[in-house]
Design an enzyme around this catalytic site. Structure first.
Site, PDB file in Angstrom:
ATOM      1  N   LEU D 229      29.661   8.698   1.749  1.00  0.00           N
ATOM      2  CA  LEU D 229      28.830   8.077   0.721  1.00  0.00           C
ATOM      3  C   LEU D 229      28.091   9.113  -0.133  1.00  0.00           C
ATOM      4  CD1 LEU D 229      27.684   5.298  -0.276  1.00  0.00           C
ATOM      5  CD2 LEU D 229      25.742   5.733   1.244  1.00  0.00           C
ATOM      6  N   ASP D 230      28.228   9.002  -1.434  1.00  0.00           N
ATOM      7  CA  ASP D 230      27.460   9.816  -2.388  1.00  0.00           C
ATOM      8  C   ASP D 230      27.710  11.317  -2.235  1.00  0.00           C
ATOM      9  OD1 ASP D 230      26.341   7.447  -3.284  1.00  0.00           O
ATOM     10  OD2 ASP D 230      24.563   7.622  -2.032  1.00  0.00           O
ATOM     11  N   ALA D 231      28.829  11.684  -1.632  1.00  0.00           N
ATOM     12  CA  ALA D 231      29.085  13.103  -1.387  1.00  0.00           C
ATOM     13  C   ALA D 231      30.341  13.622  -2.068  1.00  0.00           C
ATOM     14  CB  ALA D 231      29.168  13.361   0.118  1.00  0.00           C
TER      15      ALA D 231
END
Lengths: 286, 286, 286, 286
Positions: D229-231
């Site tokens: 997530l979000d990486a």
């Protein structure tokens, strides 16, 4: 001898109707002319109220000390204020801690020399001897206090002696951890420059962290130091665009420019009594 | 029926000691609680003073009209103030003049639709019929009023009829000159977006001018319209970096984004009573 | 003795198919490895083509001088190129002209001292003696050459002697007009910092002009000097937001920061052979 | 029928001498005129090389398919290239996933309608029915596919059917987690807008996180979605200054403007074949 009759009144209290009237009427009644006024109240319930006033004190009908006594009795207590009132001519004494990177320090020395920093930069302490000549060239005292993990208590004890007079201590790329005790001694008066856009890239080598994450913007953050590393109240931040073309060394070079600008702004605002700490945040009347 | 008890008080007067005390004491005495306050005084001698206050009117001890009468008598006249006090719930009526470029207009319609613009966008007038469907899709009235050099007087007469109710008129890339009379009718209420960083590149085709000058930054400027072309008080400006890689068409595309943001901010600030015109300059309490 | 085998090849010519192939094949055939490549072609007809290449010269099969001869014969002439090929280790000699404002000069001296400026800053000339100590503190030669309208020819003659070796001359807030002859002697090698966002606010006291116009953004511009005042090719610009709160002195303080950053970038790019002048514009491969 | 003879060649390979010569000579030999060229090589050892070329294909001596075959045999294999060559006229098919926030979606629809987005925006899928009218008003197909934790597999299965033709999928504030499988199906073709300056404020409600941390700058990040997530690889970021005066709602309003600009740029660059993913980072030839 004071020739500058300006003073700054900083106030922090619970928000209540009538605050502005109470403060401004008191000041007007005693001949203190308001030349600048900034205020803020939070939306939260119960609200917090913050105010910064610049006053001309030339026409006061009482001494400044007496004005402080009367203000405390008549205004501050009824409204449960934290406050202080200081003459601008009583400049803050700034001490700088630095290691080997000179850019943030030099910017401060330069602004001080030019008169752009309304403070007295009177002492630089470093854990390395390298910057002695550069600092003394500005007519500023330089003290070499070796410091590392093994000798931190002695180093901090020596620094505390040297800093006995300091109103504010600036970590201008000081590459040693300061102890909780040291931080507590200078609560809300110890300013650090962190070379990233906090809270991204906490800890060591943030430009390498930024490079490896592939961000398109890098930043720098000036904040008050608290017991928790890189987590204190943020005073100022700034950023610059980067791209895949920037190697780590390029980020560091760009960052030097950001760091010195951000730190210089934060120190100037602190010295001009423009910053109020509220919880872990700041109100900055810039 | 008003449900929003907030009001804004805008003041402009010669700077004199006691102003804040006089205003805030009057308001406190009548139960008007100050929730936001911004002020400015010029350094020039004699100084000019500007203030914007947000008030809660729910606790007033008199009607708003009576408060206005009392304020005029007791505060405004003694201090020679120009002032006005308006309920936030009495939203300004905004009319937009546009030609064929739709980007600045659409941004306003969008913000209006979303509720981000504290105003009523009730009328769009264009010298071309092209944008009727787009405008009416937002539920907003569209009027086609042909206009060019040869029929300006008739066109402006027709527009003045349509604009009889308008509080503020926005030129959102309206490619016709407006007459001095028209500008005078809406003094400090006629907002234009100029597609350059004024005062650079006054007049026609500013992106081409910018391209030919080889600037590294382009801008957009929202300003009040006066008799002199592109020379009225500036409300807001913004810029974007460009390089040799940007052809004129690229500057125009970048500029569209600048123009709509700059104009939208200017219109919002005007509608929230955040802008005071002083001479040929503005004080913007944003 | 050269230890840096990098070289930069700058090319400007009419745009024609096959340019990249001709240049890169020639270089590859002679063992010059391309490590960086930037190019631009204008949309205009006939198009102009610009290229900047960084090469590793360690593996050349001929001397650099012979490579230059062969390139001229085999590539440059057939394509009607203006070009030059310089070793990065042959650093440009930079001379700075300055009056009393030291900020832009100090930034250059500082970057030079830190090794951030790939050039030799070897001479500072001023029409005032004030900055001698500051300059000599950096180990740089300082020459005081009085100059004003009445003695310009003699002053410029003396400066031309001093500048005989200079590759680039930087006007770092030099408050004297330079003659057309002087400017022509250093065509595309004479860099000025103008304290406004050109072309706005040409001429004297631009911060006052900006203040009076009430702009919301101020800027600084680095450009090559030509016969026409403040109208030469722009190399770099930058801006900062301002508001009604900024007095003229505040604009000047903000501007100092802009000026030194913008000028330092322009000088660095020039010294790294990143700027090509084309007509009255620049291509900057930054 | 193709009327646009432009094509884009994207290359990624180990860095080796002779690359530019090999590529440009091949293209020149076959009549493909280079009109734009951008390249990058990393400093790391062994270096990685990236190139983007724009070509005019009108003068090709073979068909485009044959050119691809020859390029693979003669250039790509010897240099171990990953590459692709696409006609600009074969526009990418873009599908957008959205929940209730319309700002990022509307910006894309708007740019698509105006012709500023070189792609076909042909489908919008939402887990809410709210935006149907707005989307269909642009002449774009709208599909409502309910989705939440409990019905994710069915929802994603249905979406995969709908997205069978899509070249790129954009999460324009789509408030549902996508599965690893879904993300893997669209590797390097699934673009998300995160409403913070990543890696700061990962996860839910980033504006509240930013408010509570007291940052002075907020941001938005467009990135490719990966399993974590979000990486994923960051394509573009932008920021805006904030202060103590900004409540969470103000940050959200400011953020809307950031999000739509950042996402629109990322989508445009992706659709113009300007983005190359390398590890967890991007090379963006913007």
């Amino acid at each position: 001898m004071k020739t500058d009759p300006r003073a700054v009144l900083l106030i922090q209290c619970p928000d209540r109707p009538g605050l502005v009237a109470a403060i401004s009427s008191f000041l007007f009644a005693h001949g203190a002319n308001i030349t600048d006024l900034d205020q803020h109240s939070t939306d939260a319930e119960p609200g917090a109220y913050f105010m910064r006033l610049e006053l001309q004190t030339g026409g006061l009908d009482v001494t400044l000390d007496r004005l402080r006594e009367l203000f405390e009795l008549q205004v501050a207590r009824p409204y449960a204020m934290q406050w202080r009132l200081d003459l601008c001519s009583e400049r803050k004494k700034v001490a700088v801690l630095v290691s080997r990177h000179d850019h943030a320090l030099l910017e401060l020395l330069w602004q001080f020399q030019r008169g752009d920093l309304a403070a007295d930069l009177s002492l630089v302490i470093s854990n390395h001897p390298d910057l002695r000549a550069a600092v003394e060239g500005f007519g500023v005292r330089f003290e070499h206090v070796p410091n590392d993990r093994s000798q931190r208590p002695q180093a901090e004890a020596r620094m505390l002696e040297l800093l006995a007079d300091a109103d504010v201590v600036v970590l201008a790329r000081y590459m040693q951890i300061v102890s909780e005790d040291f931080a507590a001694r200078f609560q809300n008066r110890l300013i650090n420059i962190h070379h990233s856009f906090l809270p991204a890239f906490v800890g060591a080598d943030p430009y390498r962290q930024a490079f490896e994450r592939g961000v398109k913007i890098v930043g720098a953050t000036a904040h008050y130091v608290t017991a928790e590393l890189d987590a204190g109240p943020i005073i100022e931040q700034d950023v610059a665009r980067v791209s895949h073309r920037h190697a780590v060394e390029d980020l560091k070079a760009l960052g030097r420019d950001l760091e010195r600008r951000v730190l210089a702004r934060a120190v100037r605002w602190h010295c001009e009594d423009r910053v109020i700490v509220h919880g872990n945040k700041t109100v900055v009347f810039a």
